[in-house]
Design an enzyme around this catalytic site. Structure first.
Site, PDB file in Angstrom:
ATOM      1  N   LYS A   1       7.486  -5.523  80.045  1.00  0.00           N
ATOM      2  CA  LYS A   1       6.577  -6.638  79.770  1.00  0.00           C
ATOM      3  C   LYS A   1       7.213  -7.663  78.831  1.00  0.00           C
ATOM      4  CE  LYS A   1       4.403  -3.254  80.329  1.00  0.00           C
ATOM      5  NZ  LYS A   1       4.506  -2.094  81.233  1.00  0.00           N
TER       6      LYS A   1
ATOM      7  N   ASP B   1       4.112   5.343  72.175  1.00  0.00           N
ATOM      8  CA  ASP B   1       4.416   4.660  73.429  1.00  0.00           C
ATOM      9  C   ASP B   1       4.361   3.166  73.127  1.00  0.00           C
ATOM     10  OD1 ASP B   1       4.624   3.581  75.917  1.00  0.00           O
ATOM     11  OD2 ASP B   1       2.889   4.622  76.794  1.00  0.00           O
TER      12      ASP B   1
ATOM     13  N   TRP C   1      -3.609   5.181  79.395  1.00  0.00           N
ATOM     14  CA  TRP C   1      -2.925   4.805  80.635  1.00  0.00           C
ATOM     15  C   TRP C   1      -2.941   6.023  81.574  1.00  0.00           C
ATOM     16  CZ3 TRP C   1       2.855   5.404  81.638  1.00  0.00           C
ATOM     17  CH2 TRP C   1       3.232   4.738  82.826  1.00  0.00           C
TER      18      TRP C   1
END
Ligand code: PLA
Length: 409
Positions: free
Chosen positions: A255, A219, A138
């Site tokens: 999310k 993460d 990311w």
């Protein structure tokens, strides 16, 4: 006098847009009725609309109706219930580390804020200032950790030839890392590649990392989004907790609960024992207080309301699974649409990859072409958000890929 003379900021140059969020900026400016945003990872319904989960609406209603609720500041570490429930969600109900009180959890500003607080803490208190991040990862990871004072290096992760994991390269690079180095790991649904190690591979990674004393920093931005199951998606983390070693984990509810703009997340640090954990927590407070003082109340209250009520929790799991299933069905529909157009190349990675994104293998030139000619917006590395796609937009995307691949290969 206003308007006269040079600005004290006259030397400032215009910064480029963010490589991911800038895609939305460009999309918003496009007037075409067929425009399609597959840039940022944000779930859309079959109708192409943002989704607020029913269970979230319910929780919000309960909160609004509860006249006893006040707007006082939360403690520096956030909402206590939220922290406890978040730790259970990620480490498991029966986690020995939680039972032994050796986990400290602080509420943070979604996944990004959790990574930043964890990074700042490590930069201040951990002896090895190097963090290894996967290549690719990311785009915000290197920026977050550099600003936190860490030195960022990368480990091989993805093989563009196979469009799969470069497992040998990964083990080699982690094996060559200095003892004690921090290793950033995507817990599941790796962004941008959609490629995750198997359980057997995780076990080898774990053995290697523990033997070298490498410190895992997970993460977890997509728990439940990869497989549709919260426990399966947390399995790699739980394997690292089960061996008794230490680690950090950043959690996001953006999310999996659709709480993007509420900025709800948590940072947990699993320590060797309860005494270390309480000292670590006291230092986390010193990181947080000058940064934003204390976290926001609303989003964490929604999450806590859902997680502590059996029925609401079950309802959430059903809604989460249906989001994950819709994404998986989009993979199959896109794969079929590409095959039916006879597009050259092997596109099976679309159904093999997992989570919110497909790493298509399209190059920046092909991406620019698709944006210009077809009004399809995606990041220049060829990543598309499968969650932004629907049955009605799959043919348009397949036509665009067909044209890009046949005209610009
Ligand atoms: N970690 C990973 C691996 C992510 O993909 C994202 C979000 C985050 C952390 C941070 O999420 P949060 O702070 O909102 O909880 N990545 C998105 C959005 C979905 C973004 O870039 O901000 C993406 O499109 O890659």
């Amino acid at each position: 006098m206003a308007g006269s003379g040079d600005s004290v900021f006259a030397h400032i140059v215009l910064a480029p847009e963010d490589p991911i969020l800038g895609v939305t900026v460009a999309y918003n400016k496009d007037q075409s009725p067929v425009k399609l945003n597959l840039g940022v990872g944000a779930y859309r319904t079959e109708e192409g609309k943002p989704l607020v989960l029913n269970v979230v609406r319910k929780a919000e209603q309960l909160l609004v109706n509860d006249q006893s609720r006040v707007k006082e500041y939360l403690p520096i570490t956030g909402l206590a219930d939220f922290n406890k429930l978040s730790a259970k969600l990620i480490f498991g109900d029966d986690s020995p580390a939680i039972q032994e009180n050796r986990v400290t959890t602080v509420q943070s500003l979604s996944g990004t804020g959790s990574l930043r607080v964890g990074g700042e803490f490590l930069g201040k208190h951990y002896h090895e200032r190097t963090i290894y991040i996967p290549q690719p990862t990311w785009g915000n990871h290197p920026k977050i950790f550099t600003l936190a004072g860490l030195s960022v290096k990368s480990y091989r992760y993805y093989n563009p030839q196979t469009k799969g994991l470069d497992f040998e390269g990964m083990l080699e690079d982690l094996g060559a890392a200095p003892s004690g180095a921090i290793v950033l790991i995507h817990a599941c649904a790796h962004n941008p590649t959609g490629v995750d190690p198997t359980v057997e591979q995780w076990e080898q990674i774990r053995t290697l990392m523990r033997s070298k004393g490498l410190l895992p920093f997970f993460d977890s931005a997509y728990q439940g989004f990869a497989s549709g199951n919260l426990d399966s998606d947390a399995q790699p983390i739980r394997m690292f907790v089960a061996d008794g070693g230490e680690l950090l984990a950043a959690q996001s509810y953006a999310k999996n609960m659709g709480l993007y703009g509420e900025r709800v997340g948590a940072l947990s640090i699993v320590c060797r024992n309860a005494d270390v954990a309480s000292k670590v927590e006291s230092q986390l407070k010193l990181v947080i207080r000058p940064m934003y003082s204390s976290p926001p109340l609303h989003g964490a209250s929604i999450v806590a309301t859902i997680l502590k009520d059996r029925n609401m929790y079950d309802e959430w799991k059903v809604e989460l699974k249906s989001m994950a299933d819709r994404i998986i069905s989009m993979r199959h529909q896109l794969f079929d649409a590409l095959n039916s157009r006879g597009i050259p190349g092997d596109w099976s990675h679309i159904i093999k990859q997992i989570g919110m994104f497909t790493f298509t293998g399209l190059n920046p030139e092909q991406v620019a072409f698709m944006t210009k000619e077809f009004h399809i917006y995606m990041t220049s590395d060829g990543r598309i958000s499968m969650a932004g796609l629907s049955s009605s937009t799959v043919p348009h995307l397949a036509d665009a890929i067909h044209a890009a691949v046949t005209r610009l290969s």
